[in-house]
Design a protein around this motif. Structure first.
Motif, PDB file in Angstrom:
ATOM      1  N   UNK A 245      49.615 -16.403  86.285  1.00 12.09           N
ATOM      2  CA  UNK A 245      48.386 -16.233  87.062  1.00 12.09           C
ATOM      3  C   UNK A 245      48.177 -14.775  87.442  1.00 12.09           C
ATOM      4  N   UNK A 246      49.256 -14.121  87.855  1.00 11.59           N
ATOM      5  CA  UNK A 246      49.160 -12.711  88.229  1.00 11.59           C
ATOM      6  C   UNK A 246      48.761 -11.858  87.027  1.00 11.59           C
ATOM      7  N   UNK A 247      49.305 -12.203  85.856  1.00 17.38           N
ATOM      8  CA  UNK A 247      48.963 -11.480  84.625  1.00 17.38           C
ATOM      9  C   UNK A 247      47.495 -11.656  84.272  1.00 17.38           C
ATOM     10  N   UNK A 248      46.978 -12.884  84.417  1.00 17.64           N
ATOM     11  CA  UNK A 248      45.584 -13.170  84.070  1.00 17.64           C
ATOM     12  C   UNK A 248      44.618 -12.441  84.994  1.00 17.64           C
ATOM     13  N   UNK A 249      44.955 -12.383  86.281  1.00 17.94           N
ATOM     14  CA  UNK A 249      44.115 -11.646  87.221  1.00 17.94           C
ATOM     15  C   UNK A 249      44.086 -10.167  86.843  1.00 17.94           C
ATOM     16  N   UNK A 250      45.241  -9.627  86.502  1.00 19.04           N
ATOM     17  CA  UNK A 250      45.330  -8.218  86.107  1.00 19.04           C
ATOM     18  C   UNK A 250      44.498  -7.956  84.855  1.00 19.04           C
ATOM     19  N   UNK A 251      44.514  -8.910  83.925  1.00 18.68           N
ATOM     20  CA  UNK A 251      43.730  -8.764  82.692  1.00 18.68           C
ATOM     21  C   UNK A 251      42.237  -8.779  82.999  1.00 18.68           C
ATOM     22  N   UNK A 257      35.917  -4.781  84.988  1.00 19.39           N
ATOM     23  CA  UNK A 257      36.032  -4.081  86.281  1.00 19.39           C
ATOM     24  C   UNK A 257      34.769  -4.176  87.137  1.00 19.39           C
ATOM     25  N   UNK A 258      33.618  -4.491  86.519  1.00 19.72           N
ATOM     26  CA  UNK A 258      32.386  -4.595  87.292  1.00 19.72           C
ATOM     27  C   UNK A 258      32.434  -5.767  88.279  1.00 19.72           C
ATOM     28  N   UNK A 259      33.271  -6.751  87.986  1.00 19.43           N
ATOM     29  CA  UNK A 259      33.438  -7.901  88.887  1.00 19.43           C
ATOM     30  C   UNK A 259      34.773  -7.832  89.619  1.00 19.43           C
ATOM     31  N   UNK A 264      39.537  -9.885  92.797  1.00 20.80           N
ATOM     32  CA  UNK A 264      40.407  -9.636  93.944  1.00 20.80           C
ATOM     33  C   UNK A 264      40.327 -10.782  94.956  1.00 20.80           C
ATOM     34  N   UNK A 265      39.132 -11.358  95.109  1.00 20.36           N
ATOM     35  CA  UNK A 265      38.993 -12.522  95.995  1.00 20.36           C
ATOM     36  C   UNK A 265      39.815 -13.695  95.470  1.00 20.36           C
ATOM     37  N   UNK A 266      39.813 -13.855  94.152  1.00 21.18           N
ATOM     38  CA  UNK A 266      40.633 -14.920  93.550  1.00 21.18           C
ATOM     39  C   UNK A 266      42.109 -14.685  93.849  1.00 21.18           C
ATOM     40  N   UNK A 267      42.519 -13.424  93.719  1.00 19.96           N
ATOM     41  CA  UNK A 267      43.931 -13.100  93.975  1.00 19.96           C
ATOM     42  C   UNK A 267      44.312 -13.435  95.408  1.00 19.96           C
ATOM     43  N   UNK A 270      44.559 -17.232  95.768  1.00 19.24           N
ATOM     44  CA  UNK A 270      45.751 -17.836  95.136  1.00 19.24           C
ATOM     45  C   UNK A 270      47.033 -17.401  95.808  1.00 19.24           C
ATOM     46  N   UNK A 271      47.061 -16.150  96.289  1.00 14.45           N
ATOM     47  CA  UNK A 271      48.293 -15.624  96.879  1.00 14.45           C
ATOM     48  C   UNK A 271      47.994 -15.058  98.271  1.00 14.45           C
ATOM     49  N   UNK A 272      47.679 -15.929  99.237  1.00 16.15           N
ATOM     50  CA  UNK A 272      47.333 -15.475 100.606  1.00 16.15           C
ATOM     51  C   UNK A 272      48.512 -14.776 101.276  1.00 16.15           C
TER      52      UNK A 272
END
Length: 272
Positions: A245-251, A257-259, A264-267, A270-272
């Motif tokens: 999941x962390x890898x997919x967010x980074x990708x 990058x426009x979104x 970042x909100x998803x991150x 998922x990882x509060x």
């Protein structure tokens, strides 16, 4: 004729509506009015047939798709459910053929969504609903995505891919897992959380397979995360490794990058 000239479609509606009002059975369902049903069905069927050459020539013309929906809505209003159901089934077959010819047709995918919804509603009203159509629609859409990936891998890898309409339709199907089976907008009729988890797991596995060789397609990462979040909301567990999941967010941050704010909100979610 220019099919984009919407006034002519409205005029055609007025002519048919006037005819229908004069022909409609006074008491729907009465056998003595069966001839009137036959006349209305014939006019609607012939008009649907009249549109086919236009649809082949102008497959992305909104007004043609919209007018077909109006005809089917009139059939639903005026004809017995058994006849109407057959008309909608034929329409589902037609839009399937159109999408085989061009799977990027955004109007076609939106139209298919409405046809499936109409069939579901009719089946419920007729008391013939046994299984939700959503599973079949998932299978159909996944096959189309795989076909698209094999034939147009280069477009898949493009973050601004012209084939995003297919992903939008896939997203619509997935969105039904966010709704309860009692929600009027849900296609998930009598589907347990266990069943939903099975379907979500299958979708994750298929997308992971698609990811091989298409590592720069943001749509796959985005859908994998959405599926994972939905799966966790059902049983409290992630269907994949947290590191994935962390890898997919980074990708996503890298590819789109426009979104950045959304990812970042998803991150944070998922990882509060």
């Amino acid at each position: 004729m220019n099919p984009e000239y919407f006034t002519i479609w409205n005029y055609r509606r007025l002519l048919l509506r006037s005819f229908f009002e004069k022909t409609s059975p006074s008491t729907p369902g009465v056998e003595a009015d069966s001839t009137k049903y036959d006349i209305i069905q014939r006019y609607i069927t012939e008009d649907l047939g009249f549109l086919l050459p236009l649809l082949r020539k102008f497959p992305k013309c909104y007004w043609i798709w919209n007018y077909r929906l109006w005809l089917l809505a009139e059939a639903t209003r005026l004809l017995p459910s058994s006849i109407v159901y057959q008309l909608w089934q034929k329409e589902l077959s037609l839009v399937g053929k159109m999408l085989i010819l061009d799977s990027r047709n955004f109007h076609g995918w939106g139209y298919r969504r409405q046809v499936v919804s109409a069939l579901e509603e009719l089946a419920v009203a007729m008391g013939s609903m046994t299984n939700s159509m959503t599973e079949d629609e998932f299978t159909y859409t996944t096959k189309m995505i795989k076909k698209l990936e094999l034939v147009q891998r280069a477009l898949w890898a493009d973050p601004d891919s012209k084939d995003q309409s297919l992903w939008f339709y896939h997203q619509y199907l997935i969105s039904n897992f966010r709704l309860s089976s009692t929600d009027d907008e849900s296609l998930m009729i009598d589907l347990s959380n266990e069943d939903k988890l099975v379907y979500l797991k299958t979708q994750v596995e298929d997308l992971l397979e698609m990811l091989q060789g298409a590592e720069t397609s943001k749509w796959i990462y985005q859908r994998l995360i959405e599926l994972s979040i939905m799966s966790r909301s059902l049983d409290g567990r992630w269907p994949v490794k947290v590191s994935d999941l962390e890898t997919w967010i980074s990708k996503l941050l890298e590819l789109d990058p426009l979104r950045k704010g959304r990812w970042q909100d998803w991150r944070k979610q998922m990882f509060p």
